[in-house]
Design an enzyme around this catalytic site. Structure first.
Site, PDB file in Angstrom:
ATOM      1  N   SER A  56      38.118  38.228  38.353  1.00  6.82           N
ATOM      2  CA  SER A  56      39.616  37.734  38.253  1.00  6.82           C
ATOM      3  C   SER A  56      40.550  38.228  38.756  1.00  6.82           C
ATOM      4  CB  SER A  56      39.469  36.832  36.986  1.00  6.82           C
ATOM      5  OG  SER A  56      40.263  37.684  35.998  1.00  6.82           O
ATOM      6  N   THR A  80      33.597  38.769  33.664  1.00  4.01           N
ATOM      7  CA  THR A  80      32.679  39.403  33.113  1.00  4.01           C
ATOM      8  C   THR A  80      31.595  38.554  32.326  1.00  4.01           C
ATOM      9  OG1 THR A  80      34.413  41.385  32.535  1.00  4.01           O
ATOM     10  CG2 THR A  80      32.437  41.078  31.008  1.00  4.01           C
ATOM     11  N   ASP A  88      40.782  39.077  32.922  1.00  2.05           N
ATOM     12  CA  ASP A  88      41.990  40.058  33.367  1.00  2.05           C
ATOM     13  C   ASP A  88      43.029  39.092  33.757  1.00  2.05           C
ATOM     14  OD1 ASP A  88      40.833  42.276  32.874  1.00  2.05           O
ATOM     15  OD2 ASP A  88      40.022  42.375  35.018  1.00  2.05           O
TER      16      ASP A  88
HETATM   17  N1  ASP Z   1      37.429  42.355  35.490  1.00  6.22           N
HETATM   18  C1  ASP Z   1      36.874  41.157  34.869  1.00  6.22           C
HETATM   19  C2  ASP Z   1      37.519  39.968  35.458  1.00  6.22           C
HETATM   20  O1  ASP Z   1      38.583  39.547  34.954  1.00  6.22           O
HETATM   21  C3  ASP Z   1      37.171  41.240  33.376  1.00  6.22           C
HETATM   22  C4  ASP Z   1      36.697  40.257  32.320  1.00  6.22           C
HETATM   23  O2  ASP Z   1      36.206  39.191  32.974  1.00  6.22           O
HETATM   24  O3  ASP Z   1      36.577  40.480  31.388  1.00  6.22           O
HETATM   25  O4  ASP Z   1      37.083  39.253  36.074  1.00  6.22           O
END
Ligand code: ASP
Length: 332
Positions: free
Chosen positions: A78, A29, A112
């Protein structure tokens, strides 16, 4: 590895006295971009879009703390991380640490699975020059985006000799966490990371870096890194959960597929999220006994929080799985 310009104008020469910090970008993110209609809230964003150079350009002042080298290792959400990424990052860190006169490394990562990558690196790397993972909960252009500040803080920690020798660290929301303790404790809150009852190792803020405790817990198993280009044989370590009505069907399906040779690699270990302090539904237990008889290692951990005592003291289920995977690698 490039020393990339971070703005269009003429760049002042970096102060040669500053510590040299490597920033490895992997996505998340923190590198996320939202559609134009929701840029401010960040709703509907896509993780892993911006490059590490763009992330640093949004953290003004960071260059006053370190001379930066940048490397984009990948740019993913991730949730899609793999053990191969752990090895790739570990090799980059090792190569950086082997250079003369360098300080630490920062790894930008999705929130994540940050705790899995952080703990895997903690197991793979000797404690030494700081290795600091950071993330964000809001994508890059959202109002009050937390990424730039987290990245700024992570660079300051990586550049600080006081952070060396403490194992792999995670910096987020002004807190410095140990890899073995940290977990993502909330799916959306801006201070999503916590270190459970142990609490953070320290804090980073306007007053600088302050450690308030030493890292605790047994030293992790440290397998040798496979040589670059080697295709390591990862074991299959699956997670199952005990719950009302858990009848062991998923365990028996895994065993049957392993026996038939249709599951590759075959099942080697199960991490079981048990109720209470680590109890298991009687029907699931019967299936686990069959797994044990078939030579599968069964490790029960509490589904309510980290393990207390023993080989896996302080580790949650996903980190126990990381450790079993790395133990399998050591045996391969
Ligand atoms: N889905 C994202 C990831 O883990 C969530 C984040 O980075 O906050 O890449």
């Amino acid at each position: 590895m490039q020393d990339t310009p971070m703005h269009d104008g003429p760049r002042p020469a970096p102060d040669p006295q500053l510590p040299r910090v490597l920033v490895l970008g992997t996505g998340g993110t923190i590198a996320g971009v939202a559609p134009q209609s929701s840029t401010a809230t960040g709703a509907g964003y896509t993780a892993g879009v911006l490059g590490v150079e763009q992330l640093l350009a949004a953290a003004p002042g960071v260059q006053q703390h370190a001379r930066l080298q940048l490397l984009q290792v990948c740019n993913i959400d991730s949730k899609d991380a793999s053990p191969g990424l752990w090895l790739q990052l570990a090799r980059e860190v090792q190569a950086w640490r082997a250079r003369p006169g360098v300080a630490g490394c920062v790894i930008t990562h999705g929130s994540d699975t940050l705790e899995e990558t952080a703990y895997a690196l903690d197991c793979l790397l000797e404690p030494g020059a700081p290795v600091v993972l950071t993330a964000s909960m809001l994508p890059a252009a959202a109002l009050s985006a937390d990424g730039p500040r987290n990245l700024f803080d992570a660079v300051r920690v990586a550049a600080d000799p006081a952070a060396a020798g403490r194992g792999v660290l995670c910096v987020a929301h002004g807190r410095v966490h140990a890899a073995r303790d940290v977990s993502k404790e909330h799916p959306a809150r801006i201070d999503a990371f916590g270190s459970g009852e142990r609490g953070p190792l320290g804090f980073i803020g306007a007053g600088g870096l302050r450690f308030t405790r030493q890292a605790a817990g047994p030293a992790p198993a440290r397998p040798a890194l496979p040589a670059p280009g080697a295709q390591p044989a990862w074991a299959r370590v699956e997670l199952v959960c005990s719950h009302a009505g858990a009848d062991g069907a998923s365990v028996r399906a895994l065993l049957a597929a392993s026996r038939a040779g249709t599951l590759q690699p075959p099942l080697q270990a199960l991490v079981v999220l048990g109720t209470g302090g680590g109890t298991v539904h009687e029907q699931l237990q019967a299936a686990l006994d069959e797994a044990t008889a078939a030579g599968v290692r069964v490790q029960v951990v509490p589904r309510t929080g980290p393990c207390e005592g023993g080989e896996f003291d302080g580790l949650n289920a996903v980190k126990v799985r990381v450790q079993l995977l790395l133990q399998g690698l050591a045996l391969a």
